[in-house]
Design a protein around this motif. Structure first.
Motif, PDB file in Angstrom:
ATOM      1  N   ASP A 366      43.370  28.801  40.082  1.00  0.00           N
ATOM      2  CA  ASP A 366      42.371  29.844  39.831  1.00  0.00           C
ATOM      3  C   ASP A 366      42.995  31.233  39.956  1.00  0.00           C
ATOM      4  O   ASP A 366      42.740  32.119  39.132  1.00  0.00           O
ATOM      5  CB  ASP A 366      41.202  29.707  40.812  1.00  0.00           C
ATOM      6  N   TRP A 370      43.068  34.178  37.213  1.00  0.00           N
ATOM      7  CA  TRP A 370      42.581  35.545  37.455  1.00  0.00           C
ATOM      8  C   TRP A 370      43.664  36.564  37.093  1.00  0.00           C
ATOM      9  O   TRP A 370      43.391  37.570  36.446  1.00  0.00           O
ATOM     10  CB  TRP A 370      42.189  35.718  38.918  1.00  0.00           C
ATOM     11  N   SER A 391      35.251  36.644  31.788  1.00  0.00           N
ATOM     12  CA  SER A 391      34.702  35.798  32.847  1.00  0.00           C
ATOM     13  C   SER A 391      35.756  34.783  33.294  1.00  0.00           C
ATOM     14  O   SER A 391      36.451  34.216  32.463  1.00  0.00           O
ATOM     15  CB  SER A 391      33.458  35.052  32.357  1.00  0.00           C
ATOM     16  N   VAL A 394      35.305  30.569  39.511  1.00  0.00           N
ATOM     17  CA  VAL A 394      35.592  30.591  40.943  1.00  0.00           C
ATOM     18  C   VAL A 394      35.158  29.241  41.496  1.00  0.00           C
ATOM     19  O   VAL A 394      33.976  28.900  41.462  1.00  0.00           O
ATOM     20  CB  VAL A 394      34.833  31.726  41.652  1.00  0.00           C
ATOM     21  N   LEU A 408      41.057  38.998  45.084  1.00  0.00           N
ATOM     22  CA  LEU A 408      40.497  39.487  43.825  1.00  0.00           C
ATOM     23  C   LEU A 408      40.677  40.993  43.682  1.00  0.00           C
ATOM     24  O   LEU A 408      41.011  41.489  42.603  1.00  0.00           O
ATOM     25  CB  LEU A 408      39.020  39.115  43.745  1.00  0.00           C
ATOM     26  N   LEU A 424      32.765  36.879  37.622  1.00  0.00           N
ATOM     27  CA  LEU A 424      33.069  35.698  38.418  1.00  0.00           C
ATOM     28  C   LEU A 424      32.005  34.637  38.194  1.00  0.00           C
ATOM     29  O   LEU A 424      30.829  34.842  38.526  1.00  0.00           O
ATOM     30  CB  LEU A 424      33.141  36.067  39.903  1.00  0.00           C
ATOM     31  N   PHE A 450      32.342  43.432  41.474  1.00  0.00           N
ATOM     32  CA  PHE A 450      32.495  42.306  40.567  1.00  0.00           C
ATOM     33  C   PHE A 450      31.114  41.883  40.056  1.00  0.00           C
ATOM     34  O   PHE A 450      30.120  41.983  40.764  1.00  0.00           O
ATOM     35  CB  PHE A 450      33.169  41.123  41.266  1.00  0.00           C
TER      36      PHE A 450
END
Length: 862
Positions: A366, A370, A391, A394, A408, A424, A450
């Motif tokens: 992940d 990101w 998008s 998570v 993040l 997210l 976010f």
């Protein structure tokens, strides 16, 4: 402090009790009873805390033999060792005592050393046996423990090579639910009943063990072929237990052919077979075979290769376009991960993602996604494409990472992006696992800027109450839910209800999995905001998405106006030149040609109107301090007050005057260009201001998605809270209005939701036309609107303004087509009280207006 072991002396003779107390009390805590009946009461109080009993045989009320018989029949006390004491040293008495269950026999008179040694030895033997028993047997069911089952099964398999054996393991599908709904005691009773079933089923042909929770296993001699009937009967038997409610059992079988592998591996294979049929109705058992073996080997290969695959760059992100439904414009993308293996080729995420979630590797993957998503967005910005958000998923494991917020934030800062550019996506089912921790963590991320999307909405079981507590900006409807609901007639299904719920909560809605035009038309009818799916485009490599971005474009086009001179574009940006000198404006326009679009204003009012009209499209303002109506410093003051909504870089201009320059910079100007100056010098100042303040462009997505109502374009509640922060320094009182469109539900029912939505849009336009650019307008939810008007001198003026707006609604062109009115309540605010308090007052006045003066406005008077 060391807790001394307890010894119970059961003796009717007080002198003998005193002698035993004197011998034992220095090493043990001594309890006393005069007869067997009294001793039973002591046992009931202390149970297994008693390490040993010294028991006289001849006693009144209840003798020693009767007491022994009762104790040894009771499982709660039967393991406590008993030493019988008597004055008779005859062999018959000793045999009688031992036959009743005594552990030892001593003769009176007591010899201290003999008593102490025998007591110590028997207590040690009992504790050693208890430890062995604890290791060998499961305390709840009495079956072998996992480790001892492995040991005994191995011994039996090696001792009998001529026999065929099977390992049978079982799993209860809904055991956690049984514990949650009916309680742990009910779950324990069910497990004991299942243990009894195993013991009966195996008999003398094998052994049984309990592994953990609801997993059981047995080694059974192979005497017959397995069929559904036996397992159906076993499941029915389980469901006849008082503690069982709709228990679903799955069984897995491993035939012991390869005796070289460990029993643990055999059991793993049987459990793998049981898990392979979880969720398959009507299938009760499965045997481990080559197909399952190959699956196991495949999963092991994937798990073994995941770390090196990440290090060698085999993972890459694909992007699936997201479109704004009202105009089919490209609005964003969802980042998905793909594994391009050098030998296996492109791997399906459905195969490797569940394994990564199980192993915990998903958190690393992940974070890779990101990082790559932010890098791609930054590259688009550098190439001059309009800003869009991406998008990213998570996972559940990410939520429980205490450092997720720091990770993040560091990622977006690394690529110089505002958090709003990274949406997210958190799956709906994750919210149900640990709601408080999810709410706290996601709430923190949302506070950092976010944008939060609830993914797969409609696939889980979230209650409306829990949904109301969740910190959300966007609902993302589950693909299967979309396909089922859009197949229903328009007046059926719950999609329209969900859209109404989302509007009430000020949430945008994204529908994924759109595959047909009929689905798109249906979603457009009910007011869905965004869509993605194969009807538009499949997930694609970043380079292909960039081509799509370049071809279709993204940014909202600048509003056409006579004051806008389209002399070329640079990333769609507009520069406002606010100066009273027409010739100066023409020089600046020529200088900016080919770089920016130019808007012009000749006085302060025109400048403010232009800024309100262009909103986020303005890259910078060249503002003359010698403007009139109002002057440049007044315009700067408005911008400073409204920086929560308008964050526009300003290059102030004016005659070379140190005091004027100082005033302009103190009021928030980013630079000052004294006149006369060269146009090249001004260009450099503008470019520097735009570069330093380029966050206007990157913050566009946040305001569009998170701070604005999707339908009317007004602020939503989140945007309102953000905007009013700038009002705390207001000296003049403010008027806070709460408007309500009367009878909107009846209008929706009679004319349809499309007409109802159009009415909301028209009313928001009317509010804009009756307020100033510096006032704050927000849609509070459903049919309620909030208006904050500044510099409202008196309560009478505030009331008159509200009445004027209500009258304008009654006389409007749209009210002639659909009979529409609006009621309002107004309260005057000095910004000292919390906004919620003022809104409650305005709401009280509104309620009174709807009751006493419907279609009009009333003032809150306390």
């Amino acid at each position: 402090m060391i807790v001394r072991k307890k010894i119970l002396i059961v003796e009717d003779n007080e002198i003998n009790r005193m002698m035993l107390y004197g011998i034992l009390s220095s090493d043990y805590q001594v309890l006393e009873a005069e007869n067997g009946q009294e001793a039973l009461s002591v046992l009931k109080q202390y149970e297994e805390q008693i390490s040993l009993i010294l028991l006289d045989i001849v006693m009144p009320v209840m003798d020693g033999y009767t007491f022994l018989s009762i104790v040894k029949k009771d499982p709660a006390y039967s393991s406590i060792p008993v030493i019988v004491t008597t004055q008779n040293d005859g062999e018959s008495d000793e045999v009688a005592a031992l036959s009743h269950g005594a552990a030892d026999f001593v003769v009176k008179p007591y010899k201290a050393q003999i008593i102490l040694h025998r007591v110590a030895n028997i207590i040690n033997l009992r504790e050693t046996a208890a430890m062995i028993n604890l290791v060998q047997y499961d305390r709840l069911t009495g079956l072998y423990s996992k480790e001892f089952f492995y040991r005994r099964a191995k011994e039996l398999i090696l001792a009998h090579p001529e026999r065929s054996y099977d390992i049978i393991c079982s799993d209860i599908e809904n055991f956690k639910l049984i514990n949650d709904v009916f309680g742990m005691p009910a779950g324990d009773r069910l497990l004991r009943g299942l243990a009894d079933l195993y013991t009966t089923m195996v008999g003398n042909h094998g052994i049984c063990g309990r592994f953990n929770a609801d997993q059981f296993s047995c080694l059974l001699e192979h005497h017959w072929e397995y069929e559904d009937g036996a397992f159906i009967q076993a499941t029915e038997t389980i469901n006849t237990l008082s503690s069982a409610k709709n228990v679903v059992m799955k069984w897995g079988i491993y035939s012991v052919e390869d005796r070289s592998i460990s029993v643990e591996q055999m059991c793993d294979r049987a459990l793998l077979a049981a898990r392979s049929i979880k969720g398959r109705y009507g299938t009760y058992f499965a045997a481990y075979d080559d197909a399952l073996r190959n699956k196991l080997l495949r999963e092991q290969a994937i798990t073994n290769g995941m770390e090196s695959a990440l290090a060698r760059g085999q993972f890459e992100i694909y992007l699936q376009p997201k479109y704004r439904i009202k105009d089919d414009s490209l609005a964003g993308a969802e980042a998905l991960v793909r594994w391009n293996h050098p030998q296996w080729g492109m791997q399906s995420p459905a195969e490797f993602i569940p394994l990564f979630e199980k192993s915990g590797f998903i958190t690393k993957l992940d974070q890779f996604v990101w990082d790559r998503a932010c890098a791609v967005v930054q590259s688009w910005d550098e190439k001059g494409y309009p800003p869009i958000s991406v998008s990213v998923n998570v996972s559940r494991a990410d939520i429980y990472n205490a450092d997720i917020a720091d990770i993040l934030v560091k990622t977006v800062r690394k690529y110089r992006l505002p958090p709003s550019r990274l949406h997210l996506e958190i799956t709906e089912s994750a919210y149900t696992e640990n709601p408080k921790q999810i709410i706290d963590t996601v709430g923190r991320l949302r506070e950092l800027g976010f944008v939060i999307e609830m993914d797969d909405f409609g696939s889980g079981y979230s209650s409306l109450n829990m949904l109301n507590q969740m910190p959300l900006d966007i609902l993302k409807l589950d693909m299967k839910f979309i396909q089922v609901e859009t197949a229903k007639p328009v007046n059926q299904g719950i999609l329209r209800f969900i859209m109404g719920l989302a509007r009430w909560m000020n949430l945008s809605v994204v529908a994924e999995g759109v595959e047909t035009r009929d689905q798109l038309v249906r979603l457009r009818e009910i007011g869905c905001d965004y869509v993605q799916g194969y009807y538009f485009a499949r997930p694609m490599p970043c380079t292909k998405f960039e081509t799509l971005l370049r071809e279709r474009g993204l940014a909202s086009k600048a509003e056409e106006s006579s004051s806008v001179r389209p002399l070329g574009k640079r990333r769609g940006q507009v520069i406002l030149v606010a100066d009273e000198d027409e010739e100066y404006r023409a020089e600046v326009r020529r200088m900016l040609e080919g770089r920016y679009q130019v808007a012009e204003a000749a006085d302060g009012d025109a400048a403010l109107s232009c800024m309100a009209g262009y909103e986020y499209k303005l890259a910078a303002v060249i503002l003359s301090m010698t403007l009139a109506n109002p002057d440049g410093l007044s315009v700067l003051e408005v911008l400073q007050r409204e920086k929560a909504v308008w964050k526009i870089p300003v290059v102030a201009t004016g005659p070379w005057d140190k005091l004027l320059e100082q005033q302009a910079l103190q009021m928030g100007a980013d630079d000052f260009a004294g006149k006369p100056h060269s146009q090249l010098s001004l260009l450099k100042r503008v470019q520097r201001a735009v570069g330093v303040n380029s966050s206007w462009e990157r913050e566009c997505a946040l305001r569009d998605e998170a701070y604005r109502d999707y339908l009317t374009g007004l602020l939503n509640r989140r945007g309102l809270d953000y905007a009013v922060e700038a009002l705390r320094k207001e000296d003049e009182p403010l008027a806070v209005y709460l408007f309500d469109l009367d009878n909107l539900k009846q209008i929706n029912d009679q004319y349809g939701h499309v007409e109802g939505d159009q009415l909301l849009v028209q009313f928001s336009g009317l509010l804009r036309s009756h307020t100033r650019a510096t006032d704050i307008l927000a849609r509070f939810g459903g049919d309620e609107f909030i208006v904050v008007i500044k510099q409202m001198g008196t309560q009478q003026i505030a009331l008159k303004k509200g009445e004027d707006i209500c009258r304008a609604v009654r006389e409007s062109s749209f009210a002639k087509a659909i009979p529409a009115t609006a009621s309002a309540g107004v309260a005057v605010w000095n910004t000292e009280d919390p906004l919620d308090t003022i809104l409650e007052r305005a709401d009280e006045a509104l309620y009174r207006a709807k009751r006493e003066n419907k279609g009009g406005c009333l003032l809150w008077r306390g």
